[in-house]
Design a protein around this motif. Structure first.
Motif, short mmCIF file in Angstrom:
data_model
loop_
_atom_site.label_atom_id
_atom_site.label_comp_id
_atom_site.label_asym_id
_atom_site.label_seq_id
_atom_site.Cartn_x
_atom_site.Cartn_y
_atom_site.Cartn_z
N PHE A 12 36.50 38.46 44.88
CA PHE A 12 36.96 37.58 44.15
C PHE A 12 36.69 38.06 42.69
O PHE A 12 37.60 38.02 41.63
CB PHE A 12 36.22 36.20 44.19
CG PHE A 12 36.74 35.07 43.53
CD1 PHE A 12 37.80 34.50 43.84
CD2 PHE A 12 36.02 34.69 42.27
CE1 PHE A 12 38.40 33.54 43.06
CE2 PHE A 12 36.43 33.78 41.57
CZ PHE A 12 37.63 33.17 41.81
N ASN A 13 35.63 38.49 42.32
CA ASN A 13 35.30 39.13 40.98
C ASN A 13 36.09 40.39 40.54
O ASN A 13 36.49 40.52 39.49
CB ASN A 13 34.02 39.49 40.72
CG ASN A 13 33.18 38.27 40.90
OD1 ASN A 13 33.46 37.12 40.57
ND2 ASN A 13 31.67 38.44 40.99
N LEU A 24 36.62 41.03 36.74
CA LEU A 24 35.33 40.64 36.22
C LEU A 24 34.48 41.88 36.67
O LEU A 24 33.34 42.01 36.22
CB LEU A 24 34.86 39.44 36.63
CG LEU A 24 35.60 38.25 36.04
CD1 LEU A 24 34.86 37.15 36.73
CD2 LEU A 24 35.42 38.16 34.71
N ASP A 25 34.78 42.61 37.62
CA ASP A 25 34.26 43.67 38.31
C ASP A 25 34.81 44.64 38.62
O ASP A 25 36.13 44.64 38.69
CB ASP A 25 33.35 42.99 39.61
CG ASP A 25 32.08 44.19 39.69
OD1 ASP A 25 31.67 45.04 39.08
OD2 ASP A 25 31.55 43.50 40.67
N ARG A 55 42.02 38.33 30.36
CA ARG A 55 41.38 37.31 30.88
C ARG A 55 41.89 36.00 30.15
O ARG A 55 41.80 34.91 30.28
CB ARG A 55 39.81 37.41 30.64
CG ARG A 55 39.10 38.37 31.38
CD ARG A 55 37.48 38.34 31.03
NE ARG A 55 37.23 39.59 31.61
CZ ARG A 55 36.66 40.47 31.20
NH1 ARG A 55 36.07 40.47 29.86
NH2 ARG A 55 36.19 41.65 31.81
#
Lengths: 234, 244
Positions: B54-55, B60-61, B87
């Protein structure tokens, strides 16, 4: 639904791209957010500001006490010089200015150092407390520099307020002590511009201290990865 | 609605974490395509690599190997500035813990991403009020998060995720901290958004209530995709799950 340039993340192109892709935080908005954050954690910020105020008031006290002695010294009146000698100042012929010795300077430097460590500690705790808030802001598109700016602004406001109050307090204390020690001559011979300058100087030192103290915590905060916001810790 | 446009493409993604001296592989090679306008749920037990995947999708990752494309752009190639932009404009986030900024009112929370996007204040306030109206909290714009219930806070978060009209909304356990009925309300709200606005909604969850709202469900187990089911296949399986 059609998805031309709008639907594509990096569709389009052209010279106006840098403008449309800008992520901004206007200065006024930064100040607004900082003031709000300061207000919400008022009590904790008050304590941080108070520790700064104490250090700055001590510094100002030392500065203004020296100013007072200098004023008396420059009057050249033997009675006053005698009082100064009594108080421990070196007023032997050939000396052009009175002032604290190296010991005094060391104490001032140490008190500032202790205060700086205290500020770093308090600000690091504040950053830890706000990890989620910072992470969330980053998820919303905040750049590292926004976070840095918010922390610096908060520290600057805290620094100016704390230092100025501390400086005024320290200055008044020094004048009062002078009056008690040397009588009214202390006030009449004191150069008020020198005292005022000392207050401003001490405020400046306090502000610089506050900013220096927040720098490392703020960089830690700004570099934080937005994933932290997702982390659930109850 | 375009059925063919792929908004997120995950290809051969692995992710290894270092836990002290041990290396833990959270994802062991995942391939996934997500279509625009889809409501996709990623399901799996905790520790399955669900959150990691998900990240990745949310930028985000970054993957250890493999690539994640959002609108055919490899997000590993983006610099900090472009990621922030992504984002800000293209992805809206909804969190399990709501993550509203405590010092700001509901309205200010919603307008913040718009301010970041460079929208003038008046315009942002106007749009923020409309969004609050949309999630049914029009009268609460001046309330701070502490003065709102969990469900209301999550509604504000949903409104905030829509601030810059993103193409994708990422919701991490959006119902995890809510009771049954409030959770259902939030799911219904997100489903409505996906249908009416054509927003791609991706959720990571282990809330079975989410299943009926999803167009597709991706089951993750031990760092791999176990199966992908579309909605019509789901009705059959749900019976099986309840029997557990």
């Amino acid at each position: 639904m059609k998805h031309g340039g709008d639907g594509l993340v990096f569709g389009g192109g052209g010279p106006d791209q840098s403008v449309t892709r800008a992520v901004v935080l206007p200065f006024r908005k930064s100040v607004e957010i900082s003031v709000k954050s300061l207000k919400v954690r008022f009590f904790r910020n008050l304590i941080t500001a108070l520790s700064l105020a104490l250090a700055v008031s001590f510094v100002t006290f030392v500065f203004v006490t020296t100013d007072t002695a200098q004023g008396l010294f420059e009057s050249g009146k033997p009675a006053l010089l005698d009082m100064l000698r009594h108080a421990g100042y070196d007023v032997s012929p050939g000396v052009t200015a009175v002032g604290g010795g190296p010991k005094e300077r060391w104490i001032v430097a140490l008190s500032l150092l202790v205060c700086a460590v205290g500020i770093v500690n308090a600000q690091l705790m504040a950053v830890t407390e706000r990890f989620r808030e910072i992470g969330t802001m980053k998820c919303l598109g905040a750049l590292d520099q926004f976070i840095l700016r918010l922390f610096l602004l908060e520290a600057a406001m805290q620094g100016v307020a704390g230092s100025f109050l501390g400086a005024i307090f320290g200055g008044l204390a020094a004048v009062l002590t002078g009056l008690i020690r040397y009588g009214s001559a202390a006030a009449t011979h004191l150069s008020w511009s020198a005292a005022g300058l000392s207050v401003l100087e001490a405020t400046g030192i306090g502000l610089a201290l506050s900013l220096a103290g927040v720098l490392y915590p703020a960089i830690v905060a700004a570099r934080m990865r937005p994933v932290e916001a997702m982390r659930v810790e109850e | 609605m375009s059925e063919t446009h792929t908004i997120v493409r995950v290809s051969g993604v692995t992710r290894t974490f270092r836990m002290g001296k041990v290396e833990v592989q959270a994802l062991k090679g995942v391939d996934l395509k997500i279509k625009q306008g889809e409501y996709l749920s990623i399901m799996g037990p905790s520790g399955s690599g669900k959150s990691t995947l998900f990240n990745m999708i949310g930028g985000l990752d970054k993957p250890t190997t493999g690539k994640v494309f959002i609108d055919e752009v490899d997000i590993a190639q983006l610099d900090a500035f472009e990621l922030a932009w992504l984002r800000n404009r293209k992805i809206g986030y909804i969190f399990q813990t709501f993550n509203l900024i405590q010092v700001m009112t509901a309205l200010e929370n919603i307008t913040l991403p718009m301010i970041f996007a460079g929208m003038p204040n008046d315009e942002a306030v106007e749009k923020g009020l409309k969004l609050l109206e949309l999630v049914g909290l029009g009268k609460r714009h001046n309330h701070k998060p502490q003065e709102l219930s969990g469900g209301q806070q999550q509604r504000v978060a949903v409104a905030r995720s829509l601030a810059n009209d993103p193409a994708i909304i990422l919701a991490d356990e959006p119902t995890g901290n809510l009771d049954l009925t409030t959770g259902e309300e939030i799911i219904a709200l997100m489903q409505e958004l996906s249908e009416k606005r054509g927003v791609t909604i991706i959720t990571a969850t282990h809330d079975y209530k989410m299943l009926s709202a999803s167009d597709r469900v991706v089951w993750i187990e031990d760092g791999r995709i176990k199966k992908i089911e579309s909605r019509d296949q789901l009705n059959i399986t749900i019976g099986g799950i309840d029997a557990h």
